[in-house]
Design a protein around this motif. Sequence first.
Motif, PDB file in Angstrom:
ATOM      1  N   ASN A  20       0.832  -1.191   0.000  1.00 55.37           N
ATOM      2  CA  ASN A  20       0.000   0.000   0.000  1.00 55.37           C
ATOM      3  C   ASN A  20       0.873   1.249   0.000  1.00 55.37           C
ATOM      4  O   ASN A  20       1.963   1.246   0.588  1.00 55.37           O
ATOM      5  CB  ASN A  20      -0.897   0.030   1.247  1.00 55.37           C
ATOM      6  CG  ASN A  20      -2.006  -1.001   1.190  1.00 55.37           C
ATOM      7  OD1 ASN A  20      -2.578  -1.243   0.135  1.00 55.37           O
ATOM      8  ND2 ASN A  20      -2.306  -1.612   2.324  1.00 55.37           N
ATOM      9  N   PRO A  21       0.431   2.329  -0.638  1.00 57.38           N
ATOM     10  CA  PRO A  21       1.206   3.563  -0.598  1.00 57.38           C
ATOM     11  C   PRO A  21       1.250   4.163   0.805  1.00 57.38           C
ATOM     12  O   PRO A  21       0.336   3.944   1.618  1.00 57.38           O
ATOM     13  CB  PRO A  21       0.452   4.491  -1.569  1.00 57.38           C
ATOM     14  CG  PRO A  21      -0.932   3.935  -1.623  1.00 57.38           C
ATOM     15  CD  PRO A  21      -0.801   2.459  -1.438  1.00 57.38           C
ATOM     16  N   ILE A  22       2.322   4.906   1.085  1.00 55.80           N
ATOM     17  CA  ILE A  22       2.440   5.585   2.371  1.00 55.80           C
ATOM     18  C   ILE A  22       1.457   6.756   2.372  1.00 55.80           C
ATOM     19  O   ILE A  22       1.502   7.602   1.477  1.00 55.80           O
ATOM     20  CB  ILE A  22       3.878   6.092   2.595  1.00 55.80           C
ATOM     21  CG1 ILE A  22       4.884   4.943   2.471  1.00 55.80           C
ATOM     22  CG2 ILE A  22       3.986   6.772   3.956  1.00 55.80           C
ATOM     23  CD1 ILE A  22       4.691   3.819   3.444  1.00 55.80           C
ATOM     24  N   PRO A  23       0.565   6.839   3.350  1.00 54.03           N
ATOM     25  CA  PRO A  23      -0.443   7.910   3.332  1.00 54.03           C
ATOM     26  C   PRO A  23       0.155   9.274   3.670  1.00 54.03           C
ATOM     27  O   PRO A  23       1.148   9.374   4.392  1.00 54.03           O
ATOM     28  CB  PRO A  23      -1.441   7.462   4.406  1.00 54.03           C
ATOM     29  CG  PRO A  23      -0.642   6.613   5.336  1.00 54.03           C
ATOM     30  CD  PRO A  23       0.379   5.914   4.484  1.00 54.03           C
ATOM     31  N   GLU A  24      -0.471  10.314   3.151  1.00 53.09           N
ATOM     32  CA  GLU A  24      -0.053  11.681   3.457  1.00 53.09           C
ATOM     33  C   GLU A  24      -0.791  12.241   4.665  1.00 53.09           C
ATOM     34  O   GLU A  24      -0.314  13.182   5.304  1.00 53.09           O
ATOM     35  CB  GLU A  24      -0.297  12.578   2.245  1.00 53.09           C
ATOM     36  CG  GLU A  24       0.536  12.187   1.025  1.00 53.09           C
ATOM     37  CD  GLU A  24       0.304  13.112  -0.153  1.00 53.09           C
ATOM     38  OE1 GLU A  24      -0.499  14.071  -0.010  1.00 53.09           O
ATOM     39  OE2 GLU A  24       0.925  12.895  -1.203  1.00 53.09           O
ATOM     40  N   ASN A  25      -1.940  11.673   4.975  1.00 56.43           N
ATOM     41  CA  ASN A  25      -2.747  12.071   6.138  1.00 56.43           C
ATOM     42  C   ASN A  25      -3.272  10.809   6.804  1.00 56.43           C
ATOM     43  O   ASN A  25      -3.333   9.743   6.175  1.00 56.43           O
ATOM     44  CB  ASN A  25      -3.920  12.950   5.703  1.00 56.43           C
ATOM     45  CG  ASN A  25      -3.467  14.254   5.078  1.00 56.43           C
ATOM     46  OD1 ASN A  25      -2.883  15.103   5.742  1.00 56.43           O
ATOM     47  ND2 ASN A  25      -3.727  14.404   3.776  1.00 56.43           N
ATOM     48  N   PRO A  26      -3.659  10.885   8.079  1.00 54.42           N
ATOM     49  CA  PRO A  26      -4.177   9.697   8.756  1.00 54.42           C
ATOM     50  C   PRO A  26      -5.377   9.095   8.029  1.00 54.42           C
ATOM     51  O   PRO A  26      -6.288   9.811   7.618  1.00 54.42           O
ATOM     52  CB  PRO A  26      -4.581  10.225  10.137  1.00 54.42           C
ATOM     53  CG  PRO A  26      -3.737  11.438  10.345  1.00 54.42           C
ATOM     54  CD  PRO A  26      -3.587  12.052   8.980  1.00 54.42           C
ATOM     55  N   ILE A  27      -5.338   7.778   7.836  1.00 56.19           N
ATOM     56  CA  ILE A  27      -6.469   7.041   7.273  1.00 56.19           C
ATOM     57  C   ILE A  27      -7.322   6.571   8.442  1.00 56.19           C
ATOM     58  O   ILE A  27      -6.886   5.741   9.253  1.00 56.19           O
ATOM     59  CB  ILE A  27      -5.990   5.851   6.432  1.00 56.19           C
ATOM     60  CG1 ILE A  27      -5.169   6.345   5.238  1.00 56.19           C
ATOM     61  CG2 ILE A  27      -7.170   5.007   5.967  1.00 56.19           C
ATOM     62  CD1 ILE A  27      -4.537   5.235   4.431  1.00 56.19           C
TER      63      ILE A  27
END
Length: 203
Positions: A20-27
């Motif tokens: 999975n891609p590293i998120p930019e904001n909390p999921i």
Amino acid sequence: MSKIICVGRNYREHAKELNNPIPENPILFIKPTSCISRFEDIGSTLSRYEEISYELELVIQIDEINSDNAISGIGLGLDLTRRKLQSHLKSKGHPWERSKSFRGACPLTNFVDCKSSVSDFDHLNIQFTLTINNEVRQAGHINQMLFPVSQIIEDSHQEFGVDAGDIFMTGTPSGVGLLHKGDHLIVTLLKDENIIIKKETII
């Protein structure tokens, strides 16, 4: 308590292991309180569903969001996932609550007192481990989180509102995998390198 607020992909290596891609904001996502079960009841949950994956997480309980000691306690929980079903639902573009929010999907330990302000909590020395059949499968420390607890709580309060008694599951480190009948699970929570919670069960 009105809800369980969960954070996805909050550890870099866990995101990588699931491609999975590293998120930019909390999921953020929410589990209903009907998911909660005792840590010792994991075996009965496993008997009802196919291919359940484990994800050990630090769990934080909120007292009063606007108080100086908004955080009242900490514990451990497993975010159980029906991984095959989750992948199928995602491939169809469907919501995946069936794979994350089933009965027993949130087995919890007890909570221990840890009164702290939200801003101070991120500076505490807290770590946790999951051992299965005498092998350490997961180990995490709060300083490894992509998004600190203060940001998680702030974002959640803005989006959903945080009520007294709500709990946060703060994400899982790498090492997730399937549970099997007969597995011997031990979870430990350490604060300042001292064990404050240790639970074990054979499923």
